[in-house]
Write a protein that holds these residues in place. Structure first.
Motif, PDB file in Angstrom:
ATOM      1  N   ALA A   6       0.831  -1.210   0.000  1.00 50.81           N
ATOM      2  CA  ALA A   6       0.000   0.000   0.000  1.00 50.81           C
ATOM      3  C   ALA A   6       0.860   1.252   0.000  1.00 50.81           C
ATOM      4  CB  ALA A   6      -0.934  -0.003   1.210  1.00 50.81           C
ATOM      5  N   ASP A   7       1.958   1.235   0.770  1.00 51.19           N
ATOM      6  CA  ASP A   7       2.876   2.379   0.786  1.00 51.19           C
ATOM      7  C   ASP A   7       3.484   2.600  -0.591  1.00 51.19           C
ATOM      8  OD1 ASP A   7       2.425   2.855   3.437  1.00 51.19           O
ATOM      9  OD2 ASP A   7       4.293   1.931   4.149  1.00 51.19           O
ATOM     10  N   GLU A   8       3.929   1.525  -1.217  1.00 44.62           N
ATOM     11  CA  GLU A   8       4.541   1.641  -2.539  1.00 44.62           C
ATOM     12  C   GLU A   8       3.545   2.202  -3.549  1.00 44.62           C
ATOM     13  OE1 GLU A   8       7.526   1.545  -3.034  1.00 44.62           O
ATOM     14  OE2 GLU A   8       8.570  -0.053  -1.977  1.00 44.62           O
ATOM     15  N   GLN A   9       2.286   1.759  -3.449  1.00 42.18           N
ATOM     16  CA  GLN A   9       1.270   2.250  -4.389  1.00 42.18           C
ATOM     17  C   GLN A   9       1.018   3.730  -4.172  1.00 42.18           C
ATOM     18  OE1 GLN A   9      -0.237   0.512  -7.018  1.00 42.18           O
ATOM     19  NE2 GLN A   9      -0.748   2.644  -7.496  1.00 42.18           N
ATOM     20  N   THR A  10       0.933   4.153  -2.902  1.00 41.14           N
ATOM     21  CA  THR A  10       0.701   5.570  -2.617  1.00 41.14           C
ATOM     22  C   THR A  10       1.852   6.424  -3.114  1.00 41.14           C
ATOM     23  OG1 THR A  10      -0.617   5.015  -0.663  1.00 41.14           O
ATOM     24  CG2 THR A  10       0.222   7.258  -0.811  1.00 41.14           C
ATOM     25  N   ARG A  11       3.082   5.965  -2.918  1.00 43.24           N
ATOM     26  CA  ARG A  11       4.242   6.714  -3.417  1.00 43.24           C
ATOM     27  C   ARG A  11       4.183   6.829  -4.944  1.00 43.24           C
ATOM     28  NH1 ARG A  11       8.354   7.089   0.589  1.00 43.24           N
ATOM     29  NH2 ARG A  11       7.949   5.736   2.388  1.00 43.24           N
ATOM     30  N   ALA A  12       3.812   5.743  -5.606  1.00 40.00           N
ATOM     31  CA  ALA A  12       3.712   5.773  -7.067  1.00 40.00           C
ATOM     32  C   ALA A  12       2.611   6.733  -7.510  1.00 40.00           C
ATOM     33  CB  ALA A  12       3.453   4.369  -7.604  1.00 40.00           C
ATOM     34  N   ASP A  13       1.478   6.722  -6.789  1.00 41.85           N
ATOM     35  CA  ASP A  13       0.374   7.632  -7.124  1.00 41.85           C
ATOM     36  C   ASP A  13       0.793   9.086  -6.933  1.00 41.85           C
ATOM     37  OD1 ASP A  13      -1.212   5.446  -7.668  1.00 41.85           O
ATOM     38  OD2 ASP A  13      -2.266   5.490  -5.742  1.00 41.85           O
ATOM     39  N   LEU A  14       1.558   9.353  -5.865  1.00 47.70           N
ATOM     40  CA  LEU A  14       2.032  10.710  -5.620  1.00 47.70           C
ATOM     41  C   LEU A  14       2.975  11.182  -6.727  1.00 47.70           C
ATOM     42  CD1 LEU A  14       2.658  10.661  -1.768  1.00 47.70           C
ATOM     43  CD2 LEU A  14       1.226  12.311  -2.981  1.00 47.70           C
ATOM     44  N   ARG A  15       3.913  10.314  -7.117  1.00 50.55           N
ATOM     45  CA  ARG A  15       4.848  10.693  -8.184  1.00 50.55           C
ATOM     46  C   ARG A  15       4.108  10.974  -9.481  1.00 50.55           C
ATOM     47  NH1 ARG A  15       8.117   6.637  -5.612  1.00 50.55           N
ATOM     48  NH2 ARG A  15       7.316   5.051  -7.044  1.00 50.55           N
ATOM     49  N   ARG A  16       3.143  10.121  -9.810  1.00 55.42           N
ATOM     50  CA  ARG A  16       2.379  10.303 -11.050  1.00 55.42           C
ATOM     51  C   ARG A  16       1.587  11.605 -11.008  1.00 55.42           C
ATOM     52  NH1 ARG A  16      -2.388  10.463 -12.092  1.00 55.42           N
ATOM     53  NH2 ARG A  16      -3.005   9.698 -10.037  1.00 55.42           N
ATOM     54  N   ALA A  17       0.906  11.866  -9.871  1.00 58.54           N
ATOM     55  CA  ALA A  17       0.084  13.073  -9.759  1.00 58.54           C
ATOM     56  C   ALA A  17       0.936  14.337  -9.821  1.00 58.54           C
ATOM     57  CB  ALA A  17      -0.719  13.030  -8.464  1.00 58.54           C
ATOM     58  N   MET A  18       2.115  14.309  -9.179  1.00 59.32           N
ATOM     59  CA  MET A  18       2.983  15.490  -9.187  1.00 59.32           C
ATOM     60  C   MET A  18       3.531  15.746 -10.588  1.00 59.32           C
ATOM     61  SD  MET A  18       4.901  15.039  -5.496  1.00 59.32           S
ATOM     62  CE  MET A  18       5.687  16.648  -5.480  1.00 59.32           C
ATOM     63  N   ARG A  19       3.900  14.685 -11.309  1.00 65.29           N
ATOM     64  CA  ARG A  19       4.375  14.859 -12.684  1.00 65.29           C
ATOM     65  C   ARG A  19       3.285  15.440 -13.578  1.00 65.29           C
ATOM     66  NH1 ARG A  19       6.940   9.730 -11.891  1.00 65.29           N
ATOM     67  NH2 ARG A  19       5.174   8.733 -12.935  1.00 65.29           N
ATOM     68  N   ASP A  58      -2.976  17.019  -2.361  1.00 63.31           N
ATOM     69  CA  ASP A  58      -3.183  17.186  -0.924  1.00 63.31           C
ATOM     70  C   ASP A  58      -3.823  15.958  -0.279  1.00 63.31           C
ATOM     71  OD1 ASP A  58      -2.037  19.638  -1.032  1.00 63.31           O
ATOM     72  OD2 ASP A  58      -3.746  20.739  -0.204  1.00 63.31           O
ATOM     73  N   GLU A  59      -4.842  15.413  -0.887  1.00 60.35           N
ATOM     74  CA  GLU A  59      -5.537  14.282  -0.261  1.00 60.35           C
ATOM     75  C   GLU A  59      -4.678  13.026  -0.266  1.00 60.35           C
ATOM     76  OE1 GLU A  59      -8.177  14.587   1.588  1.00 60.35           O
ATOM     77  OE2 GLU A  59      -8.081  16.717   1.061  1.00 60.35           O
ATOM     78  N   LEU A  60      -3.857  12.851  -1.308  1.00 60.67           N
ATOM     79  CA  LEU A  60      -2.936  11.726  -1.312  1.00 60.67           C
ATOM     80  C   LEU A  60      -1.922  11.865  -0.183  1.00 60.67           C
ATOM     81  CD1 LEU A  60      -2.186  11.176  -5.113  1.00 60.67           C
ATOM     82  CD2 LEU A  60      -3.147   9.487  -3.530  1.00 60.67           C
ATOM     83  N   PHE A  61      -1.358  13.075  -0.034  1.00 66.11           N
ATOM     84  CA  PHE A  61      -0.421  13.309   1.059  1.00 66.11           C
ATOM     85  C   PHE A  61      -1.103  13.091   2.409  1.00 66.11           C
ATOM     86  CE2 PHE A  61       2.565  15.797  -1.718  1.00 66.11           C
ATOM     87  CZ  PHE A  61       3.709  15.100  -1.361  1.00 66.11           C
ATOM     88  N   GLU A  62      -2.320  13.573   2.546  1.00 67.46           N
ATOM     89  CA  GLU A  62      -3.037  13.442   3.814  1.00 67.46           C
ATOM     90  C   GLU A  62      -3.200  11.966   4.183  1.00 67.46           C
ATOM     91  OE1 GLU A  62      -4.797  15.277   7.116  1.00 67.46           O
ATOM     92  OE2 GLU A  62      -4.045  16.347   5.354  1.00 67.46           O
TER      93      GLU A  62
END
Length: 241
Positions: free
Chosen positions: A85-98, A104-108
């Motif tokens: 789950a952590d790895e997926q969230t990190r991947a989602d954050l990288r994709r969203a930032m790119r 904000d909600e992903l970080f939260e």
């Protein structure tokens, strides 16, 4: 606390690796310092390792200045396993930032639970560190803002703190900032590409401390000048020695 290795560094600082249950950490001290010495806890985030060169340089500089300095790896950081789950969230954050999408909600959803897990581990580590004969406090905290706010709010042994105004601070910790009344030094990179400047300024306003100082420097997220490390030691000298 079980020490697993030690190394005398070329500046005279002794670096000792330790484990405390599942928590891995490093303690830097200068054996020639008059004991018991005050303690600085260094927190890190962003998936960093406690052996990251910038963190180690800060720790060695403070240890050479007469402090015991400790860092631990937060859950999912450094030597500690990451969940799927952590790895997926990190991947989602990288994709969203790119993609320039709202994050904000992903970080939260990621940072909020991490704060809840990490602060109790820091308090357990603090208990163990203060039981060592060479460490006597008082205690300062330097680094990761989200964890530092919660730790300063709930841990009366923290006497002063230096925060880096980079990295997402959850809504809960923005509210808790009003409960933080210890002396503070907040470092802000004016051109931090991933952290809105106004949000950092609003956070500085929110802290309840009567003694709080803001240092702002031009440059991006990783561009904090080295002289801020030296100024940080002078800040801790005023409040811990």
């Amino acid at each position: 606390m079980h020490f697993t290795s030690e190394q005398r560094l070329d500046d005279g600082v002794l670096a000792r690796e330790f484990t405390l249950g599942e928590i891995p950490g490093t303690l830097w001290t200068t054996p020639e310092s008059a004991a018991p010495t005050p303690l600085i806890l260094i927190g890190h985030n962003g998936g960093l390792h406690r052996r990251e060169p910038r963190l180690v340089a800060r720790a060695r500089h403070s240890a050479a200045n007469g402090y015991a300095v400790a860092a631990i790896d937060a859950p999912g950081h450094g030597d500690r396993p990451r969940s799927a789950a952590d790895e997926q969230t990190r991947a989602d954050l990288r994709r969203a930032m790119r993609a320039g999408e709202p994050v904000d909600e992903l970080f939260e959803s990621f940072i909020g639970p991490l704060v809840e897990k990490t602060v109790p581990e820091w308090r357990t580590t603090l208990d163990a560190l203060l039981s060592l004969p060479e460490i006597g406090g008082p205690v300062g905290y330097s680094g990761w803002t989200a964890v530092g706010i919660r730790l300063a709010a709930v841990e009366p042994r923290i006497a002063a703190a230096g925060f880096f105004a980079g990295g997402y601070v959850p809504r809960a910790q923005r509210e808790e900032a009003r409960q933080v009344t210890i002396p503070l030094l907040l470092l802000l990179q004016w051109d931090d590409e991933g952290n809105p400047r106004q949000r950092a300024l609003d956070l500085f306003d929110a802290f309840g401390s009567k003694q709080k100082t803001l240092h702002a420097n031009t440059g991006g997220h990783a561009g904090t000048p080295w002289f801020e490390v030296e100024d940080g030691n002078r800040f801790f000298d005023r409040h811990l020695k």
